[in-house]
Design a protein around this motif. Structure first.
Motif, PDB file in Angstrom:
ATOM      1  N   GLY A  75       0.803  -1.235   0.000  1.00  0.00           N
ATOM      2  CA  GLY A  75       0.000   0.000   0.000  1.00  0.00           C
ATOM      3  C   GLY A  75       0.826   1.270   0.000  1.00  0.00           C
ATOM      4  N   ALA A  76       1.961   1.249  -0.700  1.00  0.00           N
ATOM      5  CA  ALA A  76       2.799   2.455  -0.742  1.00  0.00           C
ATOM      6  C   ALA A  76       2.066   3.598  -1.434  1.00  0.00           C
ATOM      7  CB  ALA A  76       4.115   2.156  -1.463  1.00  0.00           C
ATOM      8  N   GLN A  77       2.261   4.796  -0.909  1.00  0.00           N
ATOM      9  CA  GLN A  77       1.671   6.003  -1.502  1.00  0.00           C
ATOM     10  C   GLN A  77       2.711   6.817  -2.251  1.00  0.00           C
ATOM     11  OE1 GLN A  77       0.321   7.054   2.489  1.00  0.00           O
ATOM     12  NE2 GLN A  77      -1.747   7.303   1.660  1.00  0.00           N
ATOM     13  N   ALA A  78       3.979   6.454  -2.077  1.00  0.00           N
ATOM     14  CA  ALA A  78       5.065   7.128  -2.794  1.00  0.00           C
ATOM     15  C   ALA A  78       6.262   6.189  -2.842  1.00  0.00           C
ATOM     16  CB  ALA A  78       5.448   8.434  -2.108  1.00  0.00           C
ATOM     17  N   VAL A  79       7.082   6.393  -3.888  1.00  0.00           N
ATOM     18  CA  VAL A  79       8.333   5.646  -4.032  1.00  0.00           C
ATOM     19  C   VAL A  79       9.474   6.633  -3.826  1.00  0.00           C
ATOM     20  CG1 VAL A  79       9.839   4.519  -5.729  1.00  0.00           C
ATOM     21  CG2 VAL A  79       7.415   3.883  -5.589  1.00  0.00           C
ATOM     22  N   GLY A 122       3.417  10.371   8.018  1.00  0.00           N
ATOM     23  CA  GLY A 122       2.657   9.125   7.941  1.00  0.00           C
ATOM     24  C   GLY A 122       2.458   8.574   6.540  1.00  0.00           C
ATOM     25  N   GLU A 123       2.963   9.293   5.535  1.00  0.00           N
ATOM     26  CA  GLU A 123       2.816   8.806   4.154  1.00  0.00           C
ATOM     27  C   GLU A 123       3.561   7.477   4.000  1.00  0.00           C
ATOM     28  OE1 GLU A 123       3.879  11.747   1.244  1.00  0.00           O
ATOM     29  OE2 GLU A 123       2.841  10.670  -0.363  1.00  0.00           O
ATOM     30  N   ARG A 124       2.918   6.531   3.329  1.00  0.00           N
ATOM     31  CA  ARG A 124       3.489   5.185   3.193  1.00  0.00           C
ATOM     32  C   ARG A 124       4.452   5.148   2.017  1.00  0.00           C
ATOM     33  NH1 ARG A 124       0.676   1.405   6.025  1.00  0.00           N
ATOM     34  NH2 ARG A 124       1.075  -0.283   4.549  1.00  0.00           N
ATOM     35  N   GLU A 151       6.234   6.902   6.733  1.00  0.00           N
ATOM     36  CA  GLU A 151       6.306   5.527   7.232  1.00  0.00           C
ATOM     37  C   GLU A 151       6.864   4.651   6.106  1.00  0.00           C
ATOM     38  OE1 GLU A 151       3.421   1.795   8.498  1.00  0.00           O
ATOM     39  OE2 GLU A 151       2.543   3.776   8.191  1.00  0.00           O
ATOM     40  N   VAL A 152       7.998   4.014   6.329  1.00  0.00           N
ATOM     41  CA  VAL A 152       8.599   3.161   5.296  1.00  0.00           C
ATOM     42  C   VAL A 152       7.967   1.769   5.396  1.00  0.00           C
ATOM     43  CG1 VAL A 152      10.715   2.150   4.395  1.00  0.00           C
ATOM     44  CG2 VAL A 152      10.736   4.484   5.313  1.00  0.00           C
ATOM     45  N   VAL A 153       7.220   1.399   4.343  1.00  0.00           N
ATOM     46  CA  VAL A 153       6.484   0.129   4.385  1.00  0.00           C
ATOM     47  C   VAL A 153       7.270  -1.018   3.775  1.00  0.00           C
ATOM     48  CG1 VAL A 153       4.227   1.235   4.442  1.00  0.00           C
ATOM     49  CG2 VAL A 153       5.275   0.679   2.226  1.00  0.00           C
ATOM     50  N   GLY A 154       8.374  -0.712   3.084  1.00  0.00           N
ATOM     51  CA  GLY A 154       9.165  -1.771   2.489  1.00  0.00           C
ATOM     52  C   GLY A 154      10.255  -1.214   1.606  1.00  0.00           C
TER      53      GLY A 154
END
Ligand SMILES: [Zn+2]
Length: 204
Positions: A75-79, A122-124, A151-154
């Motif tokens: 569910g990333a919102q940005a790379v 909080g951006e994923r 927030e780093v999701v991966g």
């Protein structure tokens, strides 16, 4: 030589497997042999020049889609990618996920967000690299995102040549895993043999 073969399909149904990723590198001469000083300072007889693969937009697109297919559930919102090596693949992963693709670049030796780039609290964020060697620049990019409040999701890469899962503290996926020896300069057998060491990257 590599593990974790997983078959995924791009839009044109081209199989993107660990074998085919390495085949792409070999085909375009991006798997260099010699005596290299890596960004990490370690020496190696092998170097992966991903720019030679990514210069072909369809190859870049296929790699980006394959990575995106593996990480979509995060569910990333940005790379966010480290410049320069991560920019092209970061852009393609961002395109495939339909999210923004930003890059961090070095200023006075430190990775930082410039050009007005910002991340919301909080951006994923998914951190994307071309090749993970020691994980150092990936960790540094993770720190940049966190320092911005995201927030780093991966994290993801085309190739993991770290010699095992790099310890990043977040879920990590690479399209292919490659074992290439790496040595501390003091114990490098290529140095001991008197072979000149070259720093690849911009010139090689
Ligand atoms: Zn050496």
């Amino acid at each position: 030589m590599f593990a974790g073969v997983q078959k995924v399909y791009s839009r044109k149904m081209t199989a993107v497997t660990a074998d085919s990723i390495l085949g792409r590198f070999r085909r375009v001469g991006a798997l260099l042999e010699g005596h290299f000083r890596l960004t990490s300072g370690l020496h190696s007889p092998g170097y992966l020049q991903s720019a030679l693969v990514l210069q072909h937009p369809r190859e870049a697109e296929a790699c980006g889609q394959a990575i995106a297919n593996h990480v979509r559930a995060l569910g990333a919102q940005a790379v966010l990618s480290p410049a320069l090596g991560g920019i092209v693949i970061g852009q393609e992963v961002g395109r495939a996920l339909d999210v923004r693709a930003l890059f961090a670049e070095r200023q006075d030796g430190r990775l930082t967000l410039r050009r007005g780039f910002s991340l919301a609290p909080g951006e994923r964020v998914l951190v994307v690299e071309d090749v993970v060697t020691t994980g150092g620049s990936t960790r540094e990019t993770i720190d940049v995102a966190r320092a911005a409040g995201a927030e780093v999701v991966g994290a993801a890469a085309i190739i993991d040549r770290s010699g095992g899962a790099p310890h990043l503290g977040v879920p990590f996926h690479a399209l292919a895993t490659v074992s290439l020896p790496m040595y501390q300069p003091e114990v490098c057998p290529l140095c001991a043999a008197g072979l000149p060491v070259v720093k690849p990257g911009s010139r090689a």
